[in-house]
Scaffold this motif. Sequence first.
Motif, PDB file in Angstrom:
ATOM      1  N   THR A  13      43.012 -16.264  64.886  1.00  0.00           N
ATOM      2  CA  THR A  13      42.972 -16.401  63.373  1.00  0.00           C
ATOM      3  C   THR A  13      43.928 -17.554  63.002  1.00  0.00           C
ATOM      4  OG1 THR A  13      45.099 -15.222  63.356  1.00  0.00           O
ATOM      5  CG2 THR A  13      43.226 -13.858  63.202  1.00  0.00           C
ATOM      6  N   PHE A 103      43.384 -20.395  60.130  1.00  0.00           N
ATOM      7  CA  PHE A 103      42.347 -21.398  59.880  1.00  0.00           C
ATOM      8  C   PHE A 103      41.757 -21.010  58.617  1.00  0.00           C
ATOM      9  CE2 PHE A 103      42.417 -20.977  64.546  1.00  0.00           C
ATOM     10  CZ  PHE A 103      42.728 -22.186  64.872  1.00  0.00           C
ATOM     11  N   ASP A 104      41.106 -22.104  57.904  1.00  0.00           N
ATOM     12  CA  ASP A 104      40.508 -21.905  56.476  1.00  0.00           C
ATOM     13  C   ASP A 104      39.597 -20.682  56.384  1.00  0.00           C
ATOM     14  OD1 ASP A 104      42.306 -23.961  55.898  1.00  0.00           O
ATOM     15  OD2 ASP A 104      40.595 -25.442  55.876  1.00  0.00           O
ATOM     16  N   ASP A 105      38.673 -20.281  57.223  1.00  0.00           N
ATOM     17  CA  ASP A 105      37.780 -19.379  57.406  1.00  0.00           C
ATOM     18  C   ASP A 105      38.172 -17.971  57.224  1.00  0.00           C
ATOM     19  OD1 ASP A 105      37.934 -20.627  60.252  1.00  0.00           O
ATOM     20  OD2 ASP A 105      37.055 -18.607  60.320  1.00  0.00           O
ATOM     21  N   VAL A 202      36.132 -16.402  70.017  1.00  0.00           N
ATOM     22  CA  VAL A 202      36.296 -17.138  69.182  1.00  0.00           C
ATOM     23  C   VAL A 202      36.859 -18.698  70.048  1.00  0.00           C
ATOM     24  CG1 VAL A 202      37.501 -17.897  66.927  1.00  0.00           C
ATOM     25  CG2 VAL A 202      36.897 -15.388  67.564  1.00  0.00           C
ATOM     26  N   ARG A 204      37.650 -22.446  68.790  1.00  0.00           N
ATOM     27  CA  ARG A 204      37.923 -23.424  67.742  1.00  0.00           C
ATOM     28  C   ARG A 204      37.984 -24.856  68.361  1.00  0.00           C
ATOM     29  NH1 ARG A 204      37.854 -20.516  63.114  1.00  0.00           N
ATOM     30  NH2 ARG A 204      38.433 -18.423  62.925  1.00  0.00           N
ATOM     31  N   SER A 219      32.382 -20.221  66.264  1.00  0.00           N
ATOM     32  CA  SER A 219      33.791 -21.234  66.148  1.00  0.00           C
ATOM     33  C   SER A 219      34.369 -20.675  64.826  1.00  0.00           C
ATOM     34  CB  SER A 219      33.270 -22.690  66.093  1.00  0.00           C
ATOM     35  OG  SER A 219      32.178 -22.896  65.203  1.00  0.00           O
ATOM     36  N   SER A 220      33.720 -20.172  63.903  1.00  0.00           N
ATOM     37  CA  SER A 220      34.197 -19.645  62.652  1.00  0.00           C
ATOM     38  C   SER A 220      33.934 -18.077  62.233  1.00  0.00           C
ATOM     39  CB  SER A 220      33.654 -20.593  61.589  1.00  0.00           C
ATOM     40  OG  SER A 220      33.859 -19.869  60.128  1.00  0.00           O
ATOM     41  N   THR A 222      32.598 -17.231  59.643  1.00  0.00           N
ATOM     42  CA  THR A 222      31.687 -17.273  58.831  1.00  0.00           C
ATOM     43  C   THR A 222      30.511 -16.851  59.817  1.00  0.00           C
ATOM     44  OG1 THR A 222      31.488 -19.649  59.083  1.00  0.00           O
ATOM     45  CG2 THR A 222      32.635 -18.703  57.284  1.00  0.00           C
ATOM     46  N   GLU A 223      30.529 -17.218  61.127  1.00  0.00           N
ATOM     47  CA  GLU A 223      29.233 -16.807  61.791  1.00  0.00           C
ATOM     48  C   GLU A 223      29.052 -15.296  62.164  1.00  0.00           C
ATOM     49  OE1 GLU A 223      28.884 -19.444  65.295  1.00  0.00           O
ATOM     50  OE2 GLU A 223      30.893 -20.631  64.301  1.00  0.00           O
TER      51      GLU A 223
END
Length: 229
Positions: A13, A103-105, A202, A204, A219-220, A222-223
């Motif tokens: 995170t 992280f932004d996501d 995860v 990154r 890597s995010s 969102t996936e």
Amino acid sequence: MTRAIVLDIEGTTSPTSSVREDLYGYTAARLPDWLAEHRDDVAAPVLAGTRELAARPDAEVGEVAEILRGWLGSDVKAEPLKTAQGLICAEGFRNGTLHGEFFDDVPPALVAWHKAGYALSVYSSGSVRNQRDWFTFARGGDLSALIGDHFDLSTAGPKREPASYETIARSLGLPPADILFLSDHPDELDAAVAAGWSAIGVHRDGEPNAPRPPHRWISSFTEIDLPGV
């Protein structure tokens, strides 16, 4: 069917550098003064525990501080160190020196998962106290209401042992197959899967742990596709 998501922090995170440089750096700088200031109250068990583990029963406060700093630099998962770090960093979060970095996501994903009814928990080697502060004092806004449960080494056990994940599943009151674990560390993913959980790695950019089969890696956040999100 996934009903709960358990999150690692460092590298998953949040940037590893933010944990190591901010929390570890603040702890290392404050240790000598904090131990001296609180040697007769909250630091007393830290002093006693460090002397016992280091086999230095007569160590003075300054020596104990250096022992703890050495453990901190070597990432030793010692209970006296975690206790001290939790108490010291609690001061830093509350005086505005420290903030949880994400992280932004991550924040929008947590909000969406929580809204969709998934139970969110955290399992990290950092103390539960540090974990709660990390989310409460997150840069950009308090995220603590999204997290239902927190687990650390003292409440669940080592992160590379399947038994720790079995303990968490019992605490959550869920079948292991209903829990998804997100972590950047392959050994932790292995342990979670061995305990019957599902797991996604995860990885990154710039983070130290390399992906390893047989796990799926992203890597995010969102996936990650979850029903209802």
